[in-house]
Design an enzyme around this catalytic site. Structure first.
Site, PDB file in Angstrom:
ATOM      1  N   TYR A  26       0.842  -1.169  -0.127  1.00 14.55           N
ATOM      2  CA  TYR A  26      -0.049   0.016   0.209  1.00 14.55           C
ATOM      3  C   TYR A  26       0.634   1.206   0.015  1.00 14.55           C
ATOM      4  CZ  TYR A  26      -3.559  -3.454   1.843  1.00 14.55           C
ATOM      5  OH  TYR A  26      -4.190  -4.464   1.891  1.00 14.55           O
ATOM      6  N   TRP A  32      -8.863   5.917   6.154  1.00 11.20           N
ATOM      7  CA  TRP A  32      -9.073   5.515   7.719  1.00 11.20           C
ATOM      8  C   TRP A  32      -7.773   5.075   8.257  1.00 11.20           C
ATOM      9  CZ3 TRP A  32     -12.479   0.899   9.531  1.00 11.20           C
ATOM     10  CH2 TRP A  32     -12.318  -0.452   8.921  1.00 11.20           C
ATOM     11  N   ASP A  33      -6.896   4.359   7.441  1.00 12.51           N
ATOM     12  CA  ASP A  33      -5.510   4.129   8.125  1.00 12.51           C
ATOM     13  C   ASP A  33      -4.671   5.494   8.635  1.00 12.51           C
ATOM     14  OD1 ASP A  33      -6.051   2.015   5.507  1.00 12.51           O
ATOM     15  OD2 ASP A  33      -4.240   1.137   6.752  1.00 12.51           O
ATOM     16  N   TYR A  78       1.452  -1.015  -6.659  1.00 11.11           N
ATOM     17  CA  TYR A  78      -0.113  -1.196  -6.476  1.00 11.11           C
ATOM     18  C   TYR A  78      -0.961  -1.337  -7.699  1.00 11.11           C
ATOM     19  CZ  TYR A  78      -4.558  -0.490  -4.231  1.00 11.11           C
ATOM     20  OH  TYR A  78      -5.983  -0.650  -3.639  1.00 11.11           O
ATOM     21  N   GLY A 158     -14.154  -0.524   3.861  1.00 12.95           N
ATOM     22  CA  GLY A 158     -12.788  -1.009   4.526  1.00 12.95           C
ATOM     23  C   GLY A 158     -12.712  -2.483   4.769  1.00 12.95           C
ATOM     24  N   ASP A 160     -13.194  -5.187   2.798  1.00 12.85           N
ATOM     25  CA  ASP A 160     -13.399  -5.543   1.595  1.00 12.85           C
ATOM     26  C   ASP A 160     -14.238  -6.702   0.898  1.00 12.85           C
ATOM     27  OD1 ASP A 160     -11.624  -3.349   1.639  1.00 12.85           O
ATOM     28  OD2 ASP A 160      -9.870  -4.240   0.378  1.00 12.85           O
ATOM     29  N   ARG A 192      -5.563 -13.063   0.892  1.00  9.32           N
ATOM     30  CA  ARG A 192      -6.231 -12.104  -0.062  1.00  9.32           C
ATOM     31  C   ARG A 192      -7.281 -12.153  -0.474  1.00  9.32           C
ATOM     32  NH1 ARG A 192      -4.756  -6.912   0.493  1.00  9.32           N
ATOM     33  NH2 ARG A 192      -5.485  -6.573  -1.564  1.00  9.32           N
ATOM     34  N   TYR A 345      -7.786 -12.174   5.329  1.00  9.38           N
ATOM     35  CA  TYR A 345      -8.199 -10.619   5.183  1.00  9.38           C
ATOM     36  C   TYR A 345      -9.495 -10.319   6.075  1.00  9.38           C
ATOM     37  CZ  TYR A 345      -7.535  -6.169   2.433  1.00  9.38           C
ATOM     38  OH  TYR A 345      -7.169  -4.995   2.156  1.00  9.38           O
ATOM     39  N   TRP A 346     -10.688 -10.196   5.401  1.00 10.51           N
ATOM     40  CA  TRP A 346     -11.685  -9.635   6.254  1.00 10.51           C
ATOM     41  C   TRP A 346     -12.823 -10.702   6.528  1.00 10.51           C
ATOM     42  CZ3 TRP A 346     -12.120  -5.455   9.328  1.00 10.51           C
ATOM     43  CH2 TRP A 346     -11.252  -4.533   8.925  1.00 10.51           C
ATOM     44  N   GLU A 390      -0.415  -6.220   9.489  1.00 10.27           N
ATOM     45  CA  GLU A 390      -1.979  -5.734   9.112  1.00 10.27           C
ATOM     46  C   GLU A 390      -2.814  -6.342   9.866  1.00 10.27           C
ATOM     47  OE1 GLU A 390      -2.271  -6.206   4.888  1.00 10.27           O
ATOM     48  OE2 GLU A 390      -4.017  -4.974   4.696  1.00 10.27           O
TER      49      GLU A 390
HETATM   50  C1  DGY Z   1      -6.605  -2.924  -1.435  1.00 12.88           C
HETATM   51  O1  DGY Z   1      -5.952  -2.718  -2.307  1.00 12.88           O
HETATM   52  O2  DGY Z   1      -6.647  -4.274  -0.714  1.00 12.88           O
HETATM   53  C2  DGY Z   1      -7.396  -2.058  -0.287  1.00 12.88           C
HETATM   54  O3  DGY Z   1      -8.069  -2.503   0.792  1.00 12.88           O
HETATM   55  C3  DGY Z   1      -8.516  -1.247  -1.046  1.00 12.88           C
HETATM   56  O4  DGY Z   1      -8.569  -0.151  -0.293  1.00 12.88           O
END
Ligand code: DGY
Length: 419
Positions: A26, A32-33, A78, A158, A160, A192, A345-346, A390
């Site tokens: 990133y 928000w980060d 990115y 946020g 994702d 991911r 991830y989420w 993270e």
């Molecule tokens: C990503 O690229 O994974 C981010 O979470 C998008 O904001």
């Protein structure tokens, strides 16, 4: 816990006026980060914390939106970059926002600041921009004044690839053009989102661009319209904090409008309460139905003070059971969900900034012991992983995603160190 290491992470990720979440994965400023990171900076370099906020708001759009990514400089590590998003003016940026935690962060920064005259000057300058940002949410993300803001992209939450978004995202077509993901150059695919999800994320970015980022054109055309209860709660808390800032800094003319929004949201959120799930649920606007999934977004109404005492009690007992369900907590998806994946991830891992918000909410409702347990669990992740990652595998505590991560280091500084 090694707080020197946490400070070194922020210094290492510092590009002068903004802090990248982590190098490589990133390489820009995320909305928000950056707010959580500013709270970390405040514990040891106050001036730098205010600079972080100024850099973020320097990318505010004319309509008030503060984008979720500001591409301050070039980087090829990115994807998707500014060309895919297609915004044309100002600092290159994405074309969606992220949970609006800034007014709350700024309130805390002001309270904790020792150089109070410099802090007050910074708040005075930022305040009109904060107000515009909140009014943008209410105007452009709640087109019919329902009291519940919505989003047209999972990245705006946020969270994702939260399983709560699976059903609405499944309606979105996959792009057919080829592209190369860059996130997989930095992080194991098992941690991911999937390629199918990326295809759909890109479709929604394209749709937004085709409709010139005009919500009144995007909304009727979009197959993805979701009320993220996490964003609703964060906005509610932040608007409450913003009203207090307006009063303190003589900006009373904005207060009635913001207060009316608070009341409207307070009433409308009741619709998202589920007695069966013992929490508030996200909502699919297209099928007009709740998204029945226990994700940590469902507990954030505690942070937004949206629950009544009875609901808070139910959520507290749900939280206890949730804490007990994995070795490291709070898992971002309840471990009993069929979609739970402890390292993806989420979909299961532990995120410390979310834990901080939930603990803060529980404390406000009087559940101090439970809030302390979440804090202990959060510390345990960093100790087990041996670093500021993270996110963390909710079964093993292993660090996942990016290493040397700004918001995790910042949370350690402002929550574990400063208290
Ligand atoms: C990503 O690229 O994974 C981010 O979470 C998008 O904001």
């Amino acid at each position: 816990m090694d707080f020197d290491a946490a400070r070194a992470i922020l210094r290492g990720n510092d590009l002068g006026t903004y802090t990248v979440p982590t190098k490589g994965l990133y390489p820009f400023q995320w909305n928000w980060d950056s707010a959580f990171t500013a709270l970390g900076w405040l514990t040891f370099e106050e001036g730098r914390a205010w600079k972080e906020a100024q850099a973020m708001f320097s990318g505010q759009w004319d309509n008030g939106m503060v984008p979720h990514i500001l591409f301050h400089g070039p980087s090829d590590s990115y994807f998707p970059g500014p060309g895919i998003w297609g915004a044309e003016s100002g600092i290159p940026s994405s074309t969606i926002s992220q949970p609006p935690v800034w007014a709350t962060a700024i309130t805390l920064m002001l309270q904790r600041s020792s150089a109070s005259s410099a802090a007050r000057a910074a708040v005075r300058d930022l305040l009109p921009q904060l107000i515009d940002y909140h009014l943008w949410w209410y105007r452009d993300r709640d087109l019919d004044n329902t009291g519940l803001v919505e989003s047209y992209h999972p990245w705006e939450s946020g969270m994702d690839n939260s399983p709560a978004w699976d059903a609405p995202l499944a309606r979105v077509p996959r792009v057919e053009w080829g592209y190369q993901r860059r996130d997989l150059n930095h992080v194991d695919q098992a941690q991911r989102p999937s390629d199918a999800e990326y295809d759909r994320y890109l479709h929604l970015i394209e749709l937004n661009r085709q409709h010139r980022f005009e919500p009144r054109r995007v909304a009727p055309a979009s197959p993805y319209r979701v009320i993220d209860i996490g964003t609703v709660a964060i906005l509610q808390r932040a608007t409450h904090d913003l009203i207090n800032l307006c009063r303190e800094f003589g900006q009373e003319e904005s207060v009635p409008e913001l207060e009316a929004e608070l009341v409207r949201t307070g009433k409308a959120a009741r619709r998202c309460w589920s007695g069966e799930y013992r929490c508030f649920l996200n909502w699919d606007k297209i099928s007009d139905a709740p998204l029945r999934e226990h994700t940590t977004a469902a507990l954030l109404p505690l942070f937004g003070h949206l629950a009544d005492a009875g609901q808070a009690g139910e959520m507290a007992s749900l939280t206890e059971q949730w804490l007990a369900a994995s070795e490291f907590s709070l898992a971002s998806t309840h471990p009993r969900s069929p979609f739970y994946e402890p390292q993806r991830y989420w979909r299961g891992p532990v995120w410390l900034h979310v834990n901080w918000m939930i603990a803060d909410g529980l404390r406000a409702y009087g559940y101090t012991e439970l809030a302390d347990r979440i804090k202990q669990e959060s510390r345990k992740c960093i100790m087990a992983a041996g670093g500021y990652y993270e996110y963390f595998n909710s079964e093993t505590g292993k660090g996942c995603g990016g290493a040397n991560f700004s918001w995790t280091a910042a949370v350690a500084l402002f929550w574990f160190q400063a208290g």
